[in-house]
Design a protein around this motif. Structure first.
Motif, PDB file in Angstrom:
ATOM      1  N   ALA A   1       0.848  -1.187   0.000  1.00  0.00           N
ATOM      2  CA  ALA A   1       0.000   0.000   0.000  1.00  0.00           C
ATOM      3  C   ALA A   1       0.881   1.233   0.000  1.00  0.00           C
ATOM      4  O   ALA A   1       1.882   1.294   0.722  1.00  0.00           O
TER       5      ALA A   1
ATOM      6  N   GLY B   1       4.519   0.536   1.658  1.00  0.00           N
ATOM      7  CA  GLY B   1       4.864  -0.505   2.622  1.00  0.00           C
ATOM      8  C   GLY B   1       4.245  -1.816   2.172  1.00  0.00           C
ATOM      9  O   GLY B   1       3.262  -1.816   1.424  1.00  0.00           O
TER      10      GLY B   1
ATOM     11  N   ALA C   1       3.516  -6.204   3.252  1.00  0.00           N
ATOM     12  CA  ALA C   1       3.571  -7.319   4.199  1.00  0.00           C
ATOM     13  C   ALA C   1       3.233  -8.592   3.443  1.00  0.00           C
ATOM     14  O   ALA C   1       2.355  -8.579   2.566  1.00  0.00           O
TER      15      ALA C   1
ATOM     16  N   ILE D   1       7.915  -8.070   6.177  1.00  0.00           N
ATOM     17  CA  ILE D   1       7.395  -6.713   6.043  1.00  0.00           C
ATOM     18  C   ILE D   1       8.512  -5.828   5.512  1.00  0.00           C
ATOM     19  O   ILE D   1       9.693  -6.178   5.629  1.00  0.00           O
ATOM     20  N   GLY D   2       8.138  -4.717   4.928  1.00  0.00           N
ATOM     21  CA  GLY D   2       9.193  -3.858   4.427  1.00  0.00           C
ATOM     22  C   GLY D   2       8.675  -2.643   3.696  1.00  0.00           C
ATOM     23  O   GLY D   2       7.484  -2.318   3.740  1.00  0.00           O
ATOM     24  N   LEU D   3       9.598  -1.984   3.045  1.00  0.00           N
ATOM     25  CA  LEU D   3       9.315  -0.763   2.295  1.00  0.00           C
ATOM     26  C   LEU D   3       9.723  -0.970   0.847  1.00  0.00           C
ATOM     27  O   LEU D   3      10.574  -1.804   0.546  1.00  0.00           O
TER      28      LEU D   3
ATOM     29  N   LEU E   1       0.473   3.914   7.798  1.00  0.00           N
ATOM     30  CA  LEU E   1       1.471   2.982   7.249  1.00  0.00           C
ATOM     31  C   LEU E   1       2.723   2.920   8.122  1.00  0.00           C
ATOM     32  O   LEU E   1       3.252   1.848   8.423  1.00  0.00           O
TER      33      LEU E   1
ATOM     34  N   PHE F   1       4.051  -0.355  10.085  1.00  0.00           N
ATOM     35  CA  PHE F   1       5.408  -0.864   9.852  1.00  0.00           C
ATOM     36  C   PHE F   1       6.188  -0.979  11.158  1.00  0.00           C
ATOM     37  O   PHE F   1       6.811  -2.000  11.448  1.00  0.00           O
TER      38      PHE F   1
ATOM     39  N   MET G   1       5.006  -3.949  13.249  1.00  0.00           N
ATOM     40  CA  MET G   1       5.452  -5.258  12.784  1.00  0.00           C
ATOM     41  C   MET G   1       6.947  -5.469  13.018  1.00  0.00           C
ATOM     42  O   MET G   1       7.383  -6.580  13.293  1.00  0.00           O
TER      43      MET G   1
ATOM     44  N   PHE H   1       8.427  -8.729  15.143  1.00  0.00           N
ATOM     45  CA  PHE H   1       9.419  -9.707  14.729  1.00  0.00           C
ATOM     46  C   PHE H   1      10.724  -9.581  15.519  1.00  0.00           C
ATOM     47  O   PHE H   1      11.485 -10.523  15.613  1.00  0.00           O
TER      48      PHE H   1
END
Lengths: 230, 297
Positions: free
Chosen positions: A191, A197, A199, A211-213, B8, B12, B15, B19
């Motif tokens: 999104a 970002g 997931a 997860i990340g960018l 967002l 982020f 999460m 983890f």
């Protein structure tokens, strides 16, 4: 519970954003090739994944039982040690590039890296004796299917298959083992606009959850998309 | 739009924290301080009893076969030598044949083992098949007696129920065994391992590991470990669940390698199943059944 909560929030967020955008059918009605200019074609991702599966891949279910050494008399003279807690690079790092071939199909590649570090201590003095490490590096060509393509949100699944190298260092001796590597992404969501970002939930060398960018290139037609979607 | 970006970012961050809590694996316990000493003791026990079971006992079984009535000979041959056939090679000389191959020859001197003057010689050609099979045995099997012709001498010792057993490693091997075996239950056992016996004496085993090949031939070994032992008090055999073990006695052990490193171990039974191991100035009691340390001094 915390995981369920986060995933729930994520889905709500997807619905919230999706409700405010046009769906792909409407866009196609305007121009069936409109996606080429309105949807991003190039994408870079940086993600972090849970490292537990990689630990299993490298170390398996084996315990640290010393019985494996009983039948090797030359091992009697090795330093008598025990292993401390196993450390990692904290996450399984992944870098991806993807190119959108058509509206729903992407191709690209993943590169992942994770390192594990075992510190061994002298059994008698309890001082640090040496460090063994295992580092896993993979390169996996990738294919992705995006089945919901909206202005801000994309839902997708994908699969990667390639090659992995385990670089094992034990008492300063290094050896490299090459093997297959894979990643099956059962569900992924991203999104955002140029920056976004994402997931993912799946199975493989990127981890159970990632997860990340990321960053989309060729967003220069964003204004056109905005104007037509109004 | 700005609100979405904030959401967002929050998602982020959440999460990442989620983890970051992954636990990989806890450290292991340091383990028993005398573990390595116990391994060395078990290797000595395993090899000595293996040798008695697989080599020395051939003489006792053959003696029982020679002494048996002719009606029982076939039965005993099938029971004790299921993979071999006994053939008389010459006067007082017998062979154990695996098919057409002579596996063992036994020189009896025409005297039964029970005779005080008996001097038997068991000979075999050491082969690769006697090399340790690392994956089937928990402890290494010696490579001492795998090259050249091996001669095991079984002589009567100074009492009627005891025998002197000797063997020297062929070629340049320093390995040897010089044991006294005393039968406890009867004066002349048919098979040692079916009986109670004690072992005293000294010995030295070689352990060669890691073959080095040159021009398709074995040129050497990467590791050469030796294990010497001297039994201070008679070691008593015992039939445990996992096979023949020791359950009494006292033995001093010395392990050495090609680099001149040495490890000294003292093992002494302090009662049934309780083995005291002294290693690197640490003293612990091991239960030989459970293979766990039960007492630390």
């Amino acid at each position: 519970m915390r995981t369920i909560g986060v995933l729930g929030a994520l889905l709500l967020f997807v619905e919230f954003v999706g409700a405010q955008t046009l769906d792909s059918a409407q866009v196609s009605a305007i121009d069936k090739n409109f996606w080429k200019t309105s949807l991003p074609r190039h994408e870079l991702q940086w993600g972090v994944g849970c490292p537990l599966l990689e630990e299993f891949i490298i170390y398996g279910m084996g315990s640290d039982d010393l019985s494996g050494d009983f039948d090797r008399p030359h091992n009697w003279f090795d330093k008598e040690v025990y292993r401390g807690s196993r450390g990692t690079t904290l996450f399984n790092w992944s870098f991806s590039y993807l190119y959108r071939v058509c509206k729903f199909l992407w191709v690209g590649a993943d590169v992942t890296y994770i390192g594990f570090y075992d510190v061994y201590y002298d059994k008698f003095t309890h001082q640090k004796a040496y460090i063994n490490s295992d580092q896993l590096l993979t390169f996996m060509p990738k294919i992705r299917f995006s089945y919901l393509n909206r202005k801000y949100v994309t839902l997708y699944s994908g699969i990667s298959c390639g090659i992995g190298w385990v670089i094992h260092s034990e008492k300063k001796e290094v050896n490299v083992v090459t093997n297959w590597a894979f990643q099956a992404t059962a569900f992924g969501v991203k999104a955002g606009t140029s920056w976004f970002g994402f997931a993912e939930v799946g199975l493989g060398y990127k981890g159970f959850g990632v997860i990340g960018l990321g960053y989309h290139f060729n967003r220069q037609n964003r204004q056109l998309f905005k104007r037509n979607s109004l | 739009m700005k609100t979405n970006k904030i959401y967002l970012g929050l998602l982020f961050s959440a999460m990442v924290l989620l983890f970051a809590n992954c636990t990989i694996r806890e450290g292991e316990m340091a383990g028993a301080a005398t573990q390595r000493g116990y391994e060395i003791y078990k290797t000595c026990e395993s090899n000595t009893l293996y040798f008695i079971d697989n080599k020395v006992d051939i003489c006792f079984k053959l003696n029982a076969w020679l002494e048996a009535d002719s009606s029982l000979k076939d039965l005993l041959e099938d029971k004790w030598f299921p993979n071999y056939k006994i053939r008389k090679m010459s006067d007082g000389m017998y062979g154990l044949y695996a098919g057409a191959d002579l596996a063992y020859s036994i020189e009896t001197g025409n005297l039964p083992l029970s005779d005080p003057s008996a001097q038997w010689i068991l000979s075999w050609r050491g082969t690769e098949r006697d090399l340790p099979n690392y994956y089937d045995r928990p402890y290494a099997l010696t490579t001492s007696f795998i090259q050249g012709t091996q001669e095991l001498h079984v002589d009567h010792a100074d009492s009627t129920n005891s025998w002197h057993v000797t063997i020297a490693g062929a070629d340049s091997s320093e390995a040897f065994l010089d044991l006294n075996i005393v039968a406890l239950s009867r004066l002349m056992p048919q098979s040692l391992i079916d009986d109670d016996f004690t072992v005293t004496g000294t010995g030295k085993y070689d352990f060669l590991e890691g073959k080095i090949w040159k021009d398709g031939e074995l040129a050497g070994w990467t590791h050469h470990t030796c294990l010497s032992f001297e039994i201070k008090e008679p070691m008593q055999n015992f039939f445990a669940y996992e096979g023949l073990t020791w359950n009494g006695g006292k033995v001093d052990l010395e392990a050495s390698n090609e680099n001149g490193e040495k490890l000294l171990v003292n093992a002494e039974f302090k009662g049934p199943y309780n083995l005291q191991i002294t290693y690197k100035d640490k003293v612990q009691i091991w239960n030989v059944n459970t293979e766990q340390v039960t007492e630390i001094f």
